[in-house]
Design a protein around this motif. Structure first.
Motif, PDB file in Angstrom:
ATOM      1  N   HIS A  74       0.658  -1.089  -0.071  1.00 30.42           N
ATOM      2  CA  HIS A  74       0.105  -0.453   0.260  1.00 30.42           C
ATOM      3  C   HIS A  74       1.057   1.775  -0.073  1.00 30.42           C
ATOM      4  N   PRO A  75       0.934   2.412  -0.409  1.00 33.70           N
ATOM      5  CA  PRO A  75       1.732   3.910  -0.647  1.00 33.70           C
ATOM      6  C   PRO A  75       1.772   4.720   0.404  1.00 33.70           C
ATOM      7  N   ALA A  76       0.516   4.014   1.352  1.00 26.57           N
ATOM      8  CA  ALA A  76       0.495   4.476   2.749  1.00 26.57           C
ATOM      9  C   ALA A  76       1.932   3.361   3.891  1.00 26.57           C
ATOM     10  N   ARG A  77       2.486   2.795   3.056  1.00 21.83           N
ATOM     11  CA  ARG A  77       3.476   1.868   4.058  1.00 21.83           C
ATOM     12  C   ARG A  77       4.567   2.728   3.669  1.00 21.83           C
ATOM     13  N   THR A  78       5.139   2.851   2.554  1.00 24.72           N
ATOM     14  CA  THR A  78       6.058   3.414   2.021  1.00 24.72           C
ATOM     15  C   THR A  78       7.139   4.439   2.536  1.00 24.72           C
ATOM     16  N   HIS A  79       8.601   4.525   2.015  1.00 20.42           N
ATOM     17  CA  HIS A  79       8.388   6.486   2.629  1.00 20.42           C
ATOM     18  C   HIS A  79       7.927   6.989   2.419  1.00 20.42           C
ATOM     19  N   TRP A  80       7.743   7.376   1.656  1.00 28.06           N
ATOM     20  CA  TRP A  80       6.617   8.589   1.278  1.00 28.06           C
ATOM     21  C   TRP A  80       6.089   9.439   2.223  1.00 28.06           C
ATOM     22  N   ASP A  81       4.959   8.033   3.107  1.00 26.87           N
ATOM     23  CA  ASP A  81       3.911   7.737   4.564  1.00 26.87           C
ATOM     24  C   ASP A  81       4.800   8.091   5.298  1.00 26.87           C
ATOM     25  N   ARG A  82       5.939   6.902   6.042  1.00 25.90           N
ATOM     26  CA  ARG A  82       5.828   5.656   6.926  1.00 25.90           C
ATOM     27  C   ARG A  82       7.697   6.951   6.852  1.00 25.90           C
ATOM     28  N   PHE A  83       7.142   7.164   8.534  1.00 28.65           N
ATOM     29  CA  PHE A  83       8.951   6.846   9.024  1.00 28.65           C
ATOM     30  C   PHE A  83       9.368   6.275  10.067  1.00 28.65           C
ATOM     31  N   ALA A  84      10.292   5.628   8.870  1.00 29.82           N
ATOM     32  CA  ALA A  84      10.955   4.152   9.835  1.00 29.82           C
ATOM     33  C   ALA A  84      12.540   3.827   9.808  1.00 29.82           C
ATOM     34  N   LEU A  85      12.283   3.458  11.370  1.00 28.58           N
ATOM     35  CA  LEU A  85      13.505   3.549  12.495  1.00 28.58           C
ATOM     36  C   LEU A  85      14.652   2.489  11.254  1.00 28.58           C
ATOM     37  N   ASP A  86      15.911   2.870  11.500  1.00 28.93           N
ATOM     38  CA  ASP A  86      17.311   2.417  11.626  1.00 28.93           C
ATOM     39  C   ASP A  86      17.263   1.199  13.036  1.00 28.93           C
ATOM     40  N   VAL A  87      16.812   0.450  13.202  1.00 28.98           N
ATOM     41  CA  VAL A  87      16.401   0.009  14.648  1.00 28.98           C
ATOM     42  C   VAL A  87      16.402  -1.881  14.798  1.00 28.98           C
ATOM     43  N   PRO A  88      17.360  -2.771  15.093  1.00 32.08           N
ATOM     44  CA  PRO A  88      16.539  -4.017  15.451  1.00 32.08           C
ATOM     45  C   PRO A  88      15.296  -4.765  14.963  1.00 32.08           C
ATOM     46  N   PRO A  89      14.754  -5.123  14.486  1.00 35.23           N
ATOM     47  CA  PRO A  89      13.077  -5.779  13.884  1.00 35.23           C
ATOM     48  C   PRO A  89      13.025  -6.080  15.476  1.00 35.23           C
ATOM     49  N   ILE A  90      11.036  -5.729  16.259  1.00 31.65           N
ATOM     50  CA  ILE A  90      10.729  -6.330  17.174  1.00 31.65           C
ATOM     51  C   ILE A  90      10.768  -8.086  16.657  1.00 31.65           C
ATOM     52  N   GLN A  91      10.705  -8.538  18.066  1.00 29.97           N
ATOM     53  CA  GLN A  91      11.178 -10.181  17.910  1.00 29.97           C
ATOM     54  C   GLN A  91       9.310 -10.791  18.994  1.00 29.97           C
ATOM     55  N   SER A  92       9.222  -9.629  19.594  1.00 30.87           N
ATOM     56  CA  SER A  92       8.150 -10.696  20.160  1.00 30.87           C
ATOM     57  C   SER A  92       6.594 -10.760  19.586  1.00 30.87           C
ATOM     58  N   VAL A  93       6.785 -10.583  18.634  1.00 31.22           N
ATOM     59  CA  VAL A  93       5.439 -10.303  17.583  1.00 31.22           C
ATOM     60  C   VAL A  93       4.786 -11.500  18.367  1.00 31.22           C
ATOM     61  N   PRO A  94       3.012 -11.961  18.117  1.00 21.79           N
ATOM     62  CA  PRO A  94       3.049 -13.632  18.983  1.00 21.79           C
ATOM     63  C   PRO A  94       2.913 -13.788  17.617  1.00 21.79           C
TER      64      PRO A  94
END
Length: 501
Positions: free
Chosen positions: A277-297
């Protein structure tokens, strides 16, 4: 005659033949200007001095003006580039001159709007003609700015008004008071004045010792000017947020809380938002350069992925688009507080989710939007949802009408809308009290089965995201949200704005 020491010092420093300013009297007596002012008003009340008041206007150049003093006014730079290009004999295309002058951004429009006004030439169909007789070295606005920068006074009101309209100067007014002795004061000084011991408060020690009977208490002049002290206060946006919380708690809601930086899984995947979805690209989203979350169920991730790929139910159909576990675990600043709703509805936040339930949050979200009067890079969202059996759009609309009525807003309008995560969906609009324009104030709908079934929810859930800043605009009539917070914030406006309840 007996007078307090400060009043006697002012009398002795003042003159019967010359009007002396409060600042000069302060320098001559060693007293603070406010002490001199207070003493002068007391002496005036006793008929010993007269006070003349004049209003002086001063002007200070802005940072933009300082830049122009170094580089030249934009219209002057355009004129010089035009002369160099021969526009004094034959018109030259504007684009060529803009590049040669080094103007960029807003300076281009500033140069164009002032070029003809000052008689430097004319602009016709994108071609610039320069007046060979114009003299930019005598530009009155530049010379006025240079004089102000050197501490000189500019008397030409028209020039000052023009500079103020261009935001090149900031003008301020100051009341200057001057003191002159009266004949009674001259007589009293010739006869001699004693210093009276004065105190400004009654203490327990004075009462027990009897000293209070031998001292002279200072008279308080409640009409005298006093220094303005601006204490801290709660920001109007925070006041409104607190009011929203009170209203929602009063309507039976509980508050949610959660992380500002979260896995895309909670922010978007649980909401049945396709990963392309376009809203999930860098045009609308602030991504962080950090390790991913591993605790999602793990079990919830599998159900959400299946909904994306295959849909839910016998007639369900997924997106048939790429879905990546790595993307779901990547960290970003939340673009909406619906990530909190997903955490709570899934039970992952530890909340009791047996229906009926009502939850809300008033928290900050982050979007890579273009700044304008109604959009910021970060703003507050009023998130909420209600979980119960047999809910309908009518229940949702009634909730909004009850909520906004608490803020005096009774003209809410609804417009059908599409969301990937709610169906049916609609946007909310309110009428701006100053401009009369419709302002979008929120988005809402009934969560789709593709959202609820992976979460294990078997009843209806109606949800919304409302803009706190837009509510503020409708309540107070602000036309530009940047007037309320940010670098353009008007502090005086915030100090003077009356709190509405």
């Amino acid at each position: 005659m007996r007078l307090p020491e400060s009043q006697l010092a002012v009398l002795e420093a003042a003159s019967a033949t010359e009007s002396i300013s409060v600042d000069r009297l302060a320098d001559n007596t060693g007293l603070k200007p406010e002490t001199v002012t207070r003493a002068a008003f007391d002496l005036r009340d006793d008929g010993l001095v007269s006070i003349d008041e004049t209003v002086q206007t001063s002007a200070e150049i802005t940072a933009e003006a300082t830049e122009y003093l170094e580089d030249g006014l934009p219209e002057v730079r355009l004129y010089r580039a035009a002369i160099d290009a021969g526009a004094d004999t034959e018109p030259v295309q504007m684009g060529q001159l803009i590049g040669a002058s080094g103007l960029a951004g807003p300076q281009v429009n500033i140069a164009l709007s002032n070029f003809a006004r000052k008689g430097y030439g004319s602009i016709d169909s994108g071609a610039v003609s320069a007046d060979p007789d114009a003299d930019p070295d005598t530009d009155p606005e530049h010379n006025a700015l240079a004089g102000l920068a050197d501490g000189e006074t500019v008397a030409d009101e028209d020039i000052l008004a023009q500079l103020e309209r261009r935001d090149l100067i900031v003008r301020s007014e100051q009341t200057v008071r001057s003191v002159t002795l009266t004949d009674d004061a001259v007589t009293a000084l010739m006869e001699g004045i004693e210093v009276a011991e004065t105190v400004d408060r009654l203490t327990p020690e004075m009462l027990t010792s009897g000293e209070w009977d031998d001292v002279e208490f200072t008279e308080y002049n409640v009409a005298a000017d006093a220094p303005s002290i601006e204490g801290g206060r709660k920001h109007i946006l925070r006041q409104t947020a607190d009011r929203v919380k009170d209203v929602l708690v009063g309507m039976g809601f509980k508050e949610m809380e959660g992380p500002h930086a979260d896995a895309d899984f909670w922010i978007n995947d649980c909401l049945f938002m396709p990963q392309d979805h376009p809203a999930r690209t860098h045009w609308d989203r602030f991504a962080l350069d950090v390790p991913p979350i591993q605790s999602v169920p793990e079990d919830l991730v599998e159900r959400v992925e299946d909904a994306h790929r295959n849909g839910v139910g016998e007639d369900g159909d997924g997106y048939h688009s790429p879905w990546s576990r790595g993307f779901a675990e990547a960290i970003a600043l939340r673009g909406h507080t619906t990530s909190l709703s997903m955490r709570y509805l899934s039970g992952y936040a530890g909340a009791d989710i047996e229906p009926p339930k009502r939850y809300f949050s008033v928290e900050k979200v982050y979007r890579n939007d273009t700044l304008d009067p109604t959009h910021l890079l970060e703003f507050f969202q009023i998130e909420g949802w209600v979980m119960a059996e047999d809910l309908s759009v009518r229940d949702l609309m009634g909730t909004f009408e009850e909520f906004y009525a608490q803020f005096g807003i009774t003209d809410i309008q609804f417009k059908p809308h599409y969301n990937p995560y709610t169906e049916p969906s609609f946007e909310l609009f309110g009428t701006h009290p100053t401009t009369g324009e419709l302002v979008e104030i929120g988005n809402s709908g009934m969560f789709r089965a593709e959202v609820l079934e992976p979460l294990g929810i078997e009843c209806d859930v109606m949800a919304w995201g409302l803009a706190l800043e837009r509510l503020l605009m409708l309540m107070y009539g602000f036309e530009d949200i940047r007037d309320v917070h940010g670098t353009l914030c008007d502090l005086e406006l915030l100090r003077e704005t009356e709190v509405l309840y």
